[in-house]
Design an enzyme around this catalytic site. Structure first.
Site, PDB file in Angstrom:
ATOM      1  NE  ARG A  96      -3.700  -2.385   0.250  1.00  0.00           N
ATOM      2  CZ  ARG A  96      -3.393  -3.601  -0.199  1.00  0.00           C
ATOM      3  NH1 ARG A  96      -2.249  -3.796  -0.842  1.00  0.00           N
ATOM      4  NH2 ARG A  96      -4.207  -4.621  -0.037  1.00  0.00           N
ATOM      5  CB  SER A 154      -9.250  -0.739   4.071  1.00  0.00           C
ATOM      6  OG  SER A 154      -9.931  -1.897   3.672  1.00  0.00           O
ATOM      7  CD  GLU A 202      -5.390   0.780   2.514  1.00  0.00           C
ATOM      8  OE1 GLU A 202      -5.967   0.699   1.413  1.00  0.00           O
ATOM      9  OE2 GLU A 202      -5.403  -0.119   3.365  1.00  0.00           O
TER      10      GLU A 202
END
Length: 359
Positions: free
Chosen positions: A183, A259, A355
């Protein structure tokens, strides 16, 4: 004499305010440009539809700080933005090269990611089916190195084109130059906020290597009576869509960015110690030797799943998703995220980090 003064004033005004072939909005609400639905304002706002428009805009506002927005699905806006906010509307899908087993396609960075996936399925091009229904734009995908169900963007990435915001110069970044990680990429690190990605090139398969080993994809397809030899990339995409729709709220109905936290990776020694204390801990061994722990599981164990705090909370079906029930400020969401992270660290000794890009 009065007319001459008026004419000179207009000339001076035009010298200071650039004449551009696009609308520039002042004090513009960004509520409709972020999936959390946070109502902050940008001091200046413009949409660009081509690289030429982008370069003209950058030339006209050399000394103004810039912020690029795509789908607004991976950002949490916590305050008004004293920047020129540039909304990416660069479109396009082009087959640029074909080989026996794969094709190279060039995609405009402003294209909706899921619509791009569906177009790949239409032309029977594989590699992105596991990434179905991920919100956001194609241009944001390499910044985040998006991933889901055992696949990451870097697996299908060929190269990208980008424009440096400070100079307007065009650059090409290959896979190595992007420094992809979990990520993560160079565009979230050393080059954060310095480039506008204009197009992305993908290497997609004609003869498909179906990946159904991660998550519930196999179970969904088995329930449909699909055998291994029958499974197509379309089947995988449909399974992923069904799973995501079951677990994740539609941002058009309930503001969210998917998320919110990354899944933490811990050492084997740290995992073994935790496993003694929490035998039921969900975990995934990684090729690096580290152990990935689902952040959603950690958050749920701390009692946050479905819990509402003011106008925000952790989603009732997936604790990893923070939601805006309506009227929440970015600061409210961020304060909740900090409380959640603190409780996870207190209970498990594990740090979870966002994130999403908090601005």
């Amino acid at each position: 004499m009065g007319r001459l003064f008026f004419t000179c004033s207009l000339i001076l005004k035009f010298l200071h305010e650039p004449l551009l072939p696009m609308d520039i909005y002042k004090n513009h609400s960004l509520k409709d440009y972020n999936t959390f639905g946070i109502n902050v304002r940008a001091s200046l706002f413009a949409k660009v539809y081509s690289m030429d428009e982008l370069r003209m805009l950058l030339l006209g506002y050399k000394n103004k700080r810039k912020l690029v927005l795509g789908g607004g699905s991976n950002v949490l806006l916590t305050k008004d933005i004293d920047h020129l906010v540039i909304f990416n509307s660069i479109k396009g899908f082009e087959l640029v090269r074909e080989y026996d087993n794969e094709s190279i396609v060039k995609v405009g960075s402003g294209e909706n990611w899921h619509e791009f996936v569906l177009k790949c399925l239409k032309y029977n091009l594989g590699g992105v089916e596991n990434l179905s229904l991920i919100p956001g734009t194609v241009g944001a995908a390499p910044i985040q190195n998006i991933g889901a169900y055992g696949v990451e963007l870097k697996d299908v990435f060929e190269r990208l084109e980008a424009v440096e915001l400070a100079t307007g110069k065009r650059y090409i970044f290959d896979r190595a130059a992007c420094k992809f990680a979990y990520r993560d990429s160079i565009f979230k690190g050393d080059l954060k906020g310095k480039f506008f990605i204009t197009s992305v090139y993908f290497k997609l398969s004609k003869q498909h290597d179906i990946n159904i080993s991660y998550g519930a994809i196999h179970e969904v397809l088995k329930a449909k009576g699909r055998t291994a030899s029958e499974i197509s990339i379309q089947d995988v995409s449909e399974a992923v869509i069904a799973i995501r729709q079951k677990k994740l709220p539609d941002p058009k109905v309930l503001g969210n960015s998917g998320s919110f936290f990354k899944n933490p990776e811990i050492t084997l020694a740290q995992f073994q110690e935790l496993h003694q204390q929490f035998p039921e801990i969900v975990h995934y061994p990684l090729p690096t030797g580290k152990i990935k722990i689902p952040a959603g599981w950690l958050i749920e164990q701390c009692g946050w799943k479905g819990k509402r705090v003011g106008n925000t909370g952790a989603y009732k079906k997936q604790a990893l998703v923070l939601v805006n029930y309506g009227g929440a400020s970015g600061q409210e969401v961020y304060q909740l995220a900090q409380k959640i992270a603190a409780s996870v660290e207190e209970k498990f000794g594990i740090q979870i980090v966002p994130e999403v890009n908090v601005i």
